[in-house]
Every structure is written in C-alpha cells, then in structure tokens.
Design an enzyme around this catalytic site. Sequence first.
Site, PDB file in Angstrom:
ATOM      1  N   TYR A  61       0.869  -1.173   0.000  1.00 20.77           N
ATOM      2  CA  TYR A  61       0.000   0.000   0.000  1.00 20.77           C
ATOM      3  C   TYR A  61       0.911   1.229   0.000  1.00 20.77           C
ATOM      4  O   TYR A  61       1.454   1.614   1.031  1.00 20.77           O
ATOM      5  CB  TYR A  61      -0.889   0.050   1.237  1.00 20.77           C
ATOM      6  CG  TYR A  61      -1.981  -0.987   1.310  1.00 20.77           C
ATOM      7  CD1 TYR A  61      -2.301  -1.787   0.225  1.00 20.77           C
ATOM      8  CD2 TYR A  61      -2.708  -1.162   2.482  1.00 20.77           C
ATOM      9  CE1 TYR A  61      -3.316  -2.736   0.308  1.00 20.77           C
ATOM     10  CE2 TYR A  61      -3.725  -2.097   2.566  1.00 20.77           C
ATOM     11  CZ  TYR A  61      -4.013  -2.885   1.486  1.00 20.77           C
ATOM     12  OH  TYR A  61      -5.024  -3.823   1.566  1.00 20.77           O
ATOM     13  N   PHE A 219     -13.324  -4.340   0.666  1.00 19.07           N
ATOM     14  CA  PHE A 219     -14.192  -3.760  -0.371  1.00 19.07           C
ATOM     15  C   PHE A 219     -15.667  -3.859   0.002  1.00 19.07           C
ATOM     16  O   PHE A 219     -16.528  -3.826  -0.876  1.00 19.07           O
ATOM     17  CB  PHE A 219     -13.963  -4.435  -1.723  1.00 19.07           C
ATOM     18  CG  PHE A 219     -12.704  -4.027  -2.447  1.00 19.07           C
ATOM     19  CD1 PHE A 219     -11.924  -2.986  -1.986  1.00 19.07           C
ATOM     20  CD2 PHE A 219     -12.309  -4.673  -3.597  1.00 19.07           C
ATOM     21  CE1 PHE A 219     -10.751  -2.604  -2.649  1.00 19.07           C
ATOM     22  CE2 PHE A 219     -11.159  -4.305  -4.274  1.00 19.07           C
ATOM     23  CZ  PHE A 219     -10.374  -3.270  -3.798  1.00 19.07           C
ATOM     24  N   LEU A 221     -17.656  -1.726   1.539  1.00 19.59           N
ATOM     25  CA  LEU A 221     -18.361  -0.499   1.192  1.00 19.59           C
ATOM     26  C   LEU A 221     -18.038  -0.042  -0.226  1.00 19.59           C
ATOM     27  O   LEU A 221     -18.884   0.515  -0.921  1.00 19.59           O
ATOM     28  CB  LEU A 221     -18.005   0.619   2.182  1.00 19.59           C
ATOM     29  CG  LEU A 221     -18.414   0.383   3.639  1.00 19.59           C
ATOM     30  CD1 LEU A 221     -17.996   1.575   4.502  1.00 19.59           C
ATOM     31  CD2 LEU A 221     -19.912   0.147   3.758  1.00 19.59           C
ATOM     32  N   PRO A 226     -21.927   2.142  -4.143  1.00 18.94           N
ATOM     33  CA  PRO A 226     -22.317   2.653  -5.470  1.00 18.94           C
ATOM     34  C   PRO A 226     -23.568   1.998  -6.047  1.00 18.94           C
ATOM     35  O   PRO A 226     -24.169   2.540  -6.976  1.00 18.94           O
ATOM     36  CB  PRO A 226     -21.086   2.332  -6.334  1.00 18.94           C
ATOM     37  CG  PRO A 226     -19.957   2.206  -5.372  1.00 18.94           C
ATOM     38  CD  PRO A 226     -20.565   1.597  -4.156  1.00 18.94           C
TER      39      PRO A 226
END
Length: 290
Positions: A61, A219, A221, A226
């Site tokens: 990350y 993942f 949310l 969307p």
Amino acid sequence: MSIIIAKNSAQPLEVRRMGYGTMRLTGPHIWGEPADRNEALQILQQAVAQGVNFIDTADYYGEDVTNRLIAEALYPYNKDLVICTKVGATRKPDKSWVTYNTPQNLRDSIDNNLRTLKLEQISLVHFRVMPHSDVPFDESLSAMFELQKEGKILHVGLSNISREDLQKGMTMGSIATVENMYGHGQRTSMDNPYGGLTNGGEEVLDICEQNHIPLIPYFSLFNSLPKADSKIAEIAKKYDVTEAQVNLAWLLHKSPWILPIPGTSSQAHLKENLLAVKIELTQADMDYLG
C-alpha cells in the site's frame, strides 16, 4: 463485541468487531503519500482511542506508506493492538499489481514489514493469492508456515482465496483467518481493477464458520455503496442512520465470524463507521436485506 482469532491455538487473539483497514490512507490508486498526512495520522490515533485494536495493512500500500504511517502514529503500540499485514504481491512504478510470492519474495516481504512496522513478530499475516501465479500455492504457503516456525509470524491467514485452496491450506497447517472481498452489494467473486480476479467471501463463509475462522471482508463499502440499494436505504431511514452504517451492521449481523475492517481517509467517516456496532438489526430486517 469481539471475535477470537486462532481460537484453538496456544496464543489466540481477541479483537473487537470493528477493525480498521488502512488502504484508503494512501494517495490515488492506493499509491503514494496521503493528500493530508496529518489527517491520516490522526485517523489512526482516533481509531485506537475509540477502541479499535485490529488494523489491517500491507507493505504494497503506497508502497510502504501505510506501514510507515502506522508506526509514526501508534508506536510504541498498545499491548492489545493486533496489526495484520499481507504478502504475496508488490507494485511496479506504473502502479500495476504483480505477484511476489516465491519463498524468497515472501521472506523479503516479511522482513520489510517487520522493519517498517518496528516489530519483532507480526501477529497475523495473510498470504494473498494473486491470479496467474507461476508459483504453486502449496510452495508459497509452505514458506509462510516456515516463517511462522522461525517466529517472524504468529498466525498465518489467507487472502483472496478460493474454496478449493482454503480447503487445501487447512490440510497444510492452521489457517487463522481469511480475508476475501465481501459485502451486501457484492458477495461472490468478480474481476476488479486492483489485481484481477477477486475471490468473494460467500464461497468460503460456511467453511470459516464451521472451523471458527474469522472472515475479514474487504471492499465491503467500496462495492456496495455505489449500487444504491433501495432496501439498504429503507433500513437506513428506519433507524435514522447512513447507508454505509447499515452495510456494516449487516456484516456484523450476518455472522459472528465476520470481522469488518472499513477504511476511510476521513475522521468523520471513521466515527460514523464505528457507530455501526450499535445498530441492532432485527431478524426481519436481515430477512428483508437478504
């Protein structure tokens, strides 16, 4: 509200159900420094201050951005803080995701995580399975168990794992946790822009429950919000909460073996996410949400 990691081991870990995932603390495309470094540091500090004792990170990350932020914000660490990292992948300067899963790759990644996190042992490390790998799964996982024997890893978990590979992994050693994509809006495997095939939690949840293996969804949310689900919106209105909070509450009620780790780069959203643990969904709510 807590969950036990490696329940049947000599050194189980008790963590609170809600964790925090650090991926959103990086720059765009999970690369580079955060737009507001001070905000990122304060989010980590506030998460711990508000009771979070499970933080998910990875040295790819950034690269190394979230690990360095964690160390800067929280070191020396609280005794009950569990920092979980992932290995098996790396990034190229063009921001692409590539496999990094030979035994030597994994050793180098673990050593790098230990260095950047300022730890002598990492409590939990997920081996992330990348698509189209040239290295056999059992060769990589065997290397993880060897690093565990050396004391660099306390517990071994698996990430982005298929049902078949999870079952195989459990014959090779003790699998403490599974980290797969899972949320109300996307529960099964799909292709995504961050590393190709992403294995869903739905395919492995029953195995996790039967073997008391926490499922750590990512993942949750990112894929769910969307979709603007009308049922989620109705429940949110019913309880006067946000749709994000209902998505998280759904995870908490779906199974006692799910450990959500929602990420955010906003202190306000962090507070909102953590309040989801107080939402009491009824069985009727859960049946309606499906």
